[in-house]
Design an enzyme around this catalytic site. Structure first.
Site, PDB file in Angstrom:
ATOM      1  N   ARG A   1       0.856  -1.182   0.000  1.00 18.92           N
ATOM      2  CA  ARG A   1       0.000   0.000   0.000  1.00 18.92           C
ATOM      3  C   ARG A   1       0.898   1.240   0.000  1.00 18.92           C
ATOM      4  O   ARG A   1       2.028   1.194   0.519  1.00 18.92           O
ATOM      5  CB  ARG A   1      -0.876   0.029   1.248  1.00 18.92           C
ATOM      6  CG  ARG A   1      -1.998  -0.996   1.241  1.00 18.92           C
ATOM      7  CD  ARG A   1      -3.147  -0.552   0.340  1.00 18.92           C
ATOM      8  NE  ARG A   1      -4.298  -1.405   0.485  1.00 18.92           N
ATOM      9  CZ  ARG A   1      -4.666  -2.340  -0.400  1.00 18.92           C
ATOM     10  NH1 ARG A   1      -3.958  -2.551  -1.492  1.00 18.92           N
ATOM     11  NH2 ARG A   1      -5.754  -3.046  -0.195  1.00 18.92           N
TER      12      ARG A   1
ATOM     13  N   HIS B   1      -1.905   1.302  -9.472  1.00 16.44           N
ATOM     14  CA  HIS B   1      -2.547   0.281  -8.608  1.00 16.44           C
ATOM     15  C   HIS B   1      -3.224  -0.795  -9.483  1.00 16.44           C
ATOM     16  O   HIS B   1      -4.423  -1.071  -9.335  1.00 16.44           O
ATOM     17  CB  HIS B   1      -3.567   0.947  -7.660  1.00 16.44           C
ATOM     18  CG  HIS B   1      -3.839   0.140  -6.409  1.00 16.44           C
ATOM     19  ND1 HIS B   1      -4.012   0.704  -5.171  1.00 16.44           N
ATOM     20  CD2 HIS B   1      -3.974  -1.190  -6.219  1.00 16.44           C
ATOM     21  CE1 HIS B   1      -4.249  -0.243  -4.272  1.00 16.44           C
ATOM     22  NE2 HIS B   1      -4.229  -1.404  -4.883  1.00 16.44           N
TER      23      HIS B   1
HETATM   24  C1  GLV Z   1      -5.832  -4.508  -3.973  1.00 17.12           C
HETATM   25  O1  GLV Z   1      -5.149  -3.587  -3.728  1.00 17.12           O
HETATM   26  C2  GLV Z   1      -6.177  -5.544  -3.031  1.00 17.12           C
HETATM   27  O2  GLV Z   1      -5.918  -5.385  -1.814  1.00 17.12           O
HETATM   28  O3  GLV Z   1      -6.738  -6.577  -3.464  1.00 17.12           O
END
Ligand code: GLV
Length: 308
Positions: free
Chosen positions: A223, A271
């Site tokens: 993250r 992401h």
């Molecule tokens: C994406 O970021 C997830 O946590 O699946």
């Protein structure tokens, strides 16, 4: 019995069709058309509504549509509400593909070759055999273990670090604060897939970078909150780090003026390392609903104390 879905609407259509075909006893509802809220037993969501307790008085389980659950703000959810991470083989596959691409990109010096291409410079640099490249993974959960298994046949020297002790074939495992420094000291490429918790917030900082071998590469697939972004800029400009591949950022989407956009030593993606795949995730979600109905423990149930 109804399940309320609150996430990407396009993938929602696929989920809806799968439920209609294979689990017609569970009525599918898509946010914001929630109908009679008292009929909703299950919520499948990326983000939970703020006033969850008032809004869905009979909610029995919150299913995250993601592998990570930090975005849900667990502290604000009813204490006895089970929260379940989505252990979708489709997400794991995406993580393995991205990790392989990112490790190979750093291993094969692709940031440097990209700059050379821009400068129309044809110049070869010495090639390191994979066996000489030590790749260390932070986090040793389900995703990390598959990533390590995917990297193994490429011949890298593999290690992993986690809060608790693990044993994995072909991987040197380190555990806890006490062994972090020894782990970092032997990582030419460090890949983070930790869950984001109070303990791991900002863990990728200059103190940590200083313990890596000089010129190491960094990959963050966890993250954005794991990385202290200014510290990365400092480590790249001092040469302590040689490059970084980042799929997650403190603020997503990254603002137009963010210094990472144009940085020659950073490869940044929006992401996309993995995405929930309804076709592979459906069986996992339905299996968990059935387990819950039988009073069994669900796969991926979050330990609220640990935060993952
Ligand atoms: C994406 O970021 C997830 O946590 O699946």
């Amino acid at each position: 019995m109804a399940l309320l879905y609150k996430s990407d609407p396009v993938r929602g259509e696929r989920w809806k069709a799968l439920f209609a075909e294979h689990a017609p006893d569970i009525e599918w509802r898509a946010w914001p058309d929630i109908g009679d809220p008292s009929e909703i037993d299950y919520l499948a969501a990326w983000l939970a509504p703020d006033d969850l307790e008032q809004l869905l008085p009979n909610l029995k389980v919150l299913f995250a549509v993601s592998a990570g659950v930090d975005q849900l703000d667990l502290a604000r959810l009813p204490a006895d509400l089970p929260v379940v991470r989505l252990l979708d083989p489709g997400i794991t596959q995406g993580m393995c593909e991205y990790a392989t691409w990112a490790v190979l990109s750093l291993h094969r010096d692709m940031l440097r070759y990209r700059q050379q291409q821009t400068a129309r410079c044809w110049q070869a640099h010495r090639l390191q055999p994979a066996a000489n490249r030590r790749v260390g993974v932070m986090g040793l959960g389900a995703q990390a273990q598959q990533i390590l298994a995917t990297l193994a046949p490429l011949g890298f020297a593999l290690s992993g670090w986690a809060r608790s002790a693990h044993q994995l074939p072909g991987v040197t495992c380190y555990a806890g604060e006490a062994q972090l420094s020894a782990f970092l000291g032997q990582c030419d490429i460090l890949l983070c897939v930790l869950p984001l918790t109070e303990q791991t917030q900002g863990i990728l900082n200059s103190r940590l970078f200083d313990q890596l071998p000089q010129g190491a590469g960094l990959i963050n697939m966890g993250r954005g909150g794991h990385l202290v972004e200014e510290d990365l800029l400092g480590a790249l400009s001092s040469g302590q780090l040689s490059g970084a591949v980042l799929d997650v950022l403190q603020q997503e989407p990254a603002p137009a003026e963010h210094p990472f956009w144009g940085h020659p030593q950073i490869l940044m993606t929006p992401h996309i390392a993995a995405m929930t795949q309804p076709d592979s995730a459906f069986g996992v979600l339905l299996g968990n609903i059935r387990r819950f109905q039988r009073g069994e423990r669900m796969v991926g149930e979050v330990d609220r104390g640990k935060g993952y």
